[in-house]
Design an enzyme around this catalytic site. Structure first.
Site, PDB file in Angstrom:
ATOM      1  N   THR A   1       0.848  -1.195   0.000  1.00  0.00           N
ATOM      2  CA  THR A   1       0.000   0.000   0.000  1.00  0.00           C
ATOM      3  C   THR A   1       0.883   1.243   0.000  1.00  0.00           C
ATOM      4  O   THR A   1       2.050   1.183   0.378  1.00  0.00           O
ATOM      5  CB  THR A   1      -0.929  -0.022   1.234  1.00  0.00           C
ATOM      6  OG1 THR A   1      -1.701  -1.228   1.185  1.00  0.00           O
ATOM      7  CG2 THR A   1      -1.879   1.145   1.278  1.00  0.00           C
TER       8      THR A   1
ATOM      9  N   ASP B   1      -8.513  -9.722   1.851  1.00  0.00           N
ATOM     10  CA  ASP B   1      -8.939  -8.882   2.982  1.00  0.00           C
ATOM     11  C   ASP B   1     -10.312  -9.305   3.511  1.00  0.00           C
ATOM     12  O   ASP B   1     -10.792  -8.776   4.510  1.00  0.00           O
ATOM     13  CB  ASP B   1      -8.969  -7.404   2.578  1.00  0.00           C
ATOM     14  CG  ASP B   1      -7.637  -6.700   2.849  1.00  0.00           C
ATOM     15  OD1 ASP B   1      -6.723  -7.345   3.381  1.00  0.00           O
ATOM     16  OD2 ASP B   1      -7.520  -5.506   2.527  1.00  0.00           O
TER      17      ASP B   1
ATOM     18  N   SER C   1     -11.452  -2.680   4.580  1.00  0.00           N
ATOM     19  CA  SER C   1     -10.124  -2.070   4.474  1.00  0.00           C
ATOM     20  C   SER C   1      -9.768  -1.348   5.768  1.00  0.00           C
ATOM     21  O   SER C   1     -10.647  -0.992   6.552  1.00  0.00           O
ATOM     22  CB  SER C   1     -10.119  -1.061   3.333  1.00  0.00           C
ATOM     23  OG  SER C   1      -8.913  -0.353   3.306  1.00  0.00           O
ATOM     24  N   SER C   2      -8.465  -1.167   5.961  1.00  0.00           N
ATOM     25  CA  SER C   2      -8.003  -0.325   7.073  1.00  0.00           C
ATOM     26  C   SER C   2      -7.525   1.028   6.568  1.00  0.00           C
ATOM     27  O   SER C   2      -7.107   1.864   7.364  1.00  0.00           O
ATOM     28  CB  SER C   2      -6.823  -0.982   7.780  1.00  0.00           C
ATOM     29  OG  SER C   2      -7.176  -2.252   8.222  1.00  0.00           O
TER      30      SER C   2
ATOM     31  N   GLY D   1      -1.411  -2.186   6.445  1.00  0.00           N
ATOM     32  CA  GLY D   1      -2.417  -3.161   6.851  1.00  0.00           C
ATOM     33  C   GLY D   1      -3.259  -2.607   7.993  1.00  0.00           C
ATOM     34  O   GLY D   1      -3.525  -1.404   8.060  1.00  0.00           O
TER      35      GLY D   1
HETATM   36  N1  GLU Z   1      -5.295  -4.132   1.831  1.00  0.00           N
HETATM   37  C1  GLU Z   1      -5.141  -3.435   3.069  1.00  0.00           C
HETATM   38  C2  GLU Z   1      -6.348  -2.593   3.346  1.00  0.00           C
HETATM   39  O1  GLU Z   1      -7.017  -2.171   2.458  1.00  0.00           O
HETATM   40  C3  GLU Z   1      -3.948  -2.577   3.108  1.00  0.00           C
HETATM   41  C4  GLU Z   1      -2.690  -3.380   3.067  1.00  0.00           C
HETATM   42  C5  GLU Z   1      -1.477  -2.588   3.427  1.00  0.00           C
HETATM   43  O2  GLU Z   1      -1.560  -1.499   3.953  1.00  0.00           O
HETATM   44  O3  GLU Z   1      -0.397  -3.039   3.134  1.00  0.00           O
HETATM   45  O4  GLU Z   1      -6.635  -2.316   4.448  1.00  0.00           O
END
Ligand code: GLU
Length: 588
Positions: A396, A436, A460-461, A483
């Site tokens: 990300t 996710d 999502s985070s 994440g």
């Molecule tokens: N896929 C994760 C999300 O949307 C983010 C992954 C990351 O930050 O590496 O929360």
């Protein structure tokens, strides 16, 4: 606060514009057009991306224009993190109307996706690496449609112009950065990036060795793809050769997925109302579901209640309050948040002032909690816990930009894990965003809120955040990858900047300490002296994650003296600034 700055700069532009006009009268063969411009700033995860943003800003582009140019470059030079085969969230602040708009480009599950597709033949969750490096994990990429939507609303330069920096770099080549080289090696060691013939040819040399730092990497296929999207818009990715290659790569064995052209044509990005929470004199805003960014706002609200008069970064009570706030907010987030189009999601209820006050009553700064459960906000029935610890990953990126008109963009974009699904189509990597979702749709006999379903978006985070002052003027633009730790990263840094009076850079440099569960993840060497010891004395347990902390927090604060940016030293980003000045543009 921004208005004050803009007004002050206005007088300066006027004076400079006059002198520039005078100079232009000596040029007889060209018409000189002067355009006053203010200060602008861009912070992103790679210097090439920041350069692209500045190139666009200098030419009179908006924050959205600059974010698009920067993101297209990131998809090339930082492909492990984000790209046009993935998704993202963009939060836009309009400096004129002082209004915020959210753009949701989260991937959708294909229509034929199954809630049990990540279970093995015996009904157990398949190994995460198998799920990740697979076509089954590929959701419909919505980054480009989202960027197009934001551009239609807030772009100033032509869409195609924004593709030029990335096309140039893809054709001329760029040097592989230390981080990219390291992650290629790591993904190669785990066997997956090398397993696919296209990614092997692109990321490894003829002998199969990972590309070293400084190797010049060109990507003609990406350049061709970008030209097509520049000319045709998002439809270039939903029909024709690029769309065909996406579908073919996603369906390829082993572990082929169900993605179809129809899926690419059905999924759409959305304009959304951001979710906002009061934080002291400020209003902090981020993305609503399927983001669980409201947990960031919950941490701020709980922290404020526990520390009405914060003592600063050296104060153990402040850290204890932050840790408690994190545990409480994560427990709620883990329990309740999912795609609100599919399950009732208490996005506002979890940050309602009365609810936060009742949750904050649990905080006892003198000791660590023994167990933290989700609370009971007003609203929907309880859903079972999500059940998967996403951990931290490298897939990300976050971009923060303020343009010359005082518009701002906070955008977090992702392919989910490092190198996404580890499959390429037409010069870009496909996401593995569907991992996710919870792998098991049932837990303890009850449905899981974040279970996979056709056309559903995984939770999502990602929490791109914009903080406004009491007059709705811009105060802070911030966000991070990482994440589920994103929530803690963004909250801690915001507290550091707004409550502990640290510069964005100092706040970013300070220890990441993420209490989703116990033990909490921490970077002890970055904590102020004595804090770790005191927290341990109060019963907090930590895991030293210094070697693997992977935040990429990028922030810009608006101050009376101009914009102050910060880039995360844990990645490769930089702060780019355009000083207040007049640019004379030559029109032939
Ligand atoms: N896929 C994760 C999300 O949307 C983010 C992954 C990351 O930050 O590496 O929360």
């Amino acid at each position: 606060m921004l208005k004050t700055v803009t007004r002050r700069l206005g007088a300066l532009f006027f004076a400079l514009a006059l002198s520039a006009c005078a100079a232009s009268s000596t040029t007889s063969t060209r018409t000189r057009e002067t355009r006053p411009t203010g200060e602008a700033m861009a912070v992103a995860a790679n210097p090439h991306a920041v350069e692209a943003a500045l190139e666009i800003l200098r030419e009179g582009g908006s924050a959205v224009d600059a974010a698009i140019a920067a993101e297209l470059v990131l998809g090339l030079v930082e492909p492990q993190s984000s790209g046009i085969g993935g998704g993202g969230f963009l939060l836009f602040y309009d400096g004129q109307s002082e209004r915020l708009t959210g753009y949701d480009g989260r991937e959708w599950a294909p229509a034929a996706a199954s809630p049990t597709q990540f279970l093995d033949a015996r009904g157990r969750p398949m190994p995460f690496l198998d799920a990740q490096a697979s076509g089954r994990a590929v959701g419909v990429p919505l980054l480009i449609p989202m960027l197009k939507l934001a551009h239609e609303d807030h772009g100033r330069l032509p869409w195609a112009r924004l593709f030029e920096p990335a096309i140039r770099l893809a054709e001329n080549g760029f040097e592989v950065s230390p981080r990219l080289s390291r992650l290629i090696a790591a993904a190669g060691d785990r066997g997956r990036l090398r397993a696919d013939f296209v990614t092997r040819a692109y990321f490894f040399d003829r002998e199969g060795a990972p590309l070293p730092v400084g190797a010049v990497l060109r990507n003609a296929a990406y350049a061709t793809t970008l030209r097509a999207i520049a000319a045709q818009g998002p439809s270039a990715m939903t029909q024709g050769p690029i769309a065909d290659s996406i579908v073919a790569a996603a369906r390829r064995n082993p572990r082929g997925g169900s993605l179809t052209l129809q899926d690419l044509q059905t999924a759409q990005p959305r304009r959304v109302e951001p979710v906002c929470g009061a934080y002291r004199v400020y209003r902090a805003c981020t993305m609503p579901a399927p983001s669980s960014g409201n947990a960031t706002l919950a941490i701020l609200g709980l922290y404020e209640r526990a520390r009405p008069n914060p003592g600063g970064a050296q104060n153990a009570d402040d850290w204890a309050a932050f840790l408690w706030a994190s545990r409480l907010a994560y427990a709620d987030r883990d329990h309740y948040m999912a795609d609100d189009q599919f399950v009732p999601t208490p996005t506002q209820e979890l940050i309602a002032p009365d609810y936060l006050t009742s949750r904050a009553a649990l905080i006892d700064l003198s000791r660590a909690p023994t167990q933290v459960s989700a609370g009971q906000p007003a609203g929907p029935e309880l859903y079972e816990r999500w059940g998967r610890d996403a951990g931290d990953d490298n897939g990300t990126t976050h971009i923060s930009i303020i343009d010359a008109w005082g518009n701002a963009v906070a955008m977090t974009a992702t392919v989910e894990s490092a190198f996404g699904a580890q499959r390429m189509a037409s010069g870009f990597l496909l996401n593995n965003q569907l991992t996710d979702f919870a792998f098991d749709p049932m837990l303890n006999g009850r449905p899981v809120a974040n279970a996979l379903a056709p056309l559903k978006r995984p939770r999502s985070s990602m929490s791109p955040m914009i903080v406004l002052d009491r007059d709705d003027e811009l105060e802070l633009v911030i966000g991070s990858p990482g994440g589920s730790s994103i929530i803690g990263y963004v909250a801690r840094t915001t507290i550091g900047i707004l409550d502990w009076n640290l510069s964005p850079q100092d706040a970013i440099n300070l220890a990441n300490i993420t209490a989703r569960n116990s033990p909490a993840n921490a970077e002890p060497a970055r904590l102020p002296p004595g804090i770790g010891e005191e927290l341990t004395r109060r019963g907090w347990e930590f895991r030293d994650t210094s070697a693997i902390e992977d935040s990429g927090i990028h922030a810009i604060r608006v101050t009376p003296n101009g914009f102050v940016g910060g880039a995360d030293p844990r990645r490769e980003g930089i702060v780019g600034r355009i000083a207040p000045a007049v640019e004379a543009r030559v029109a032939r």
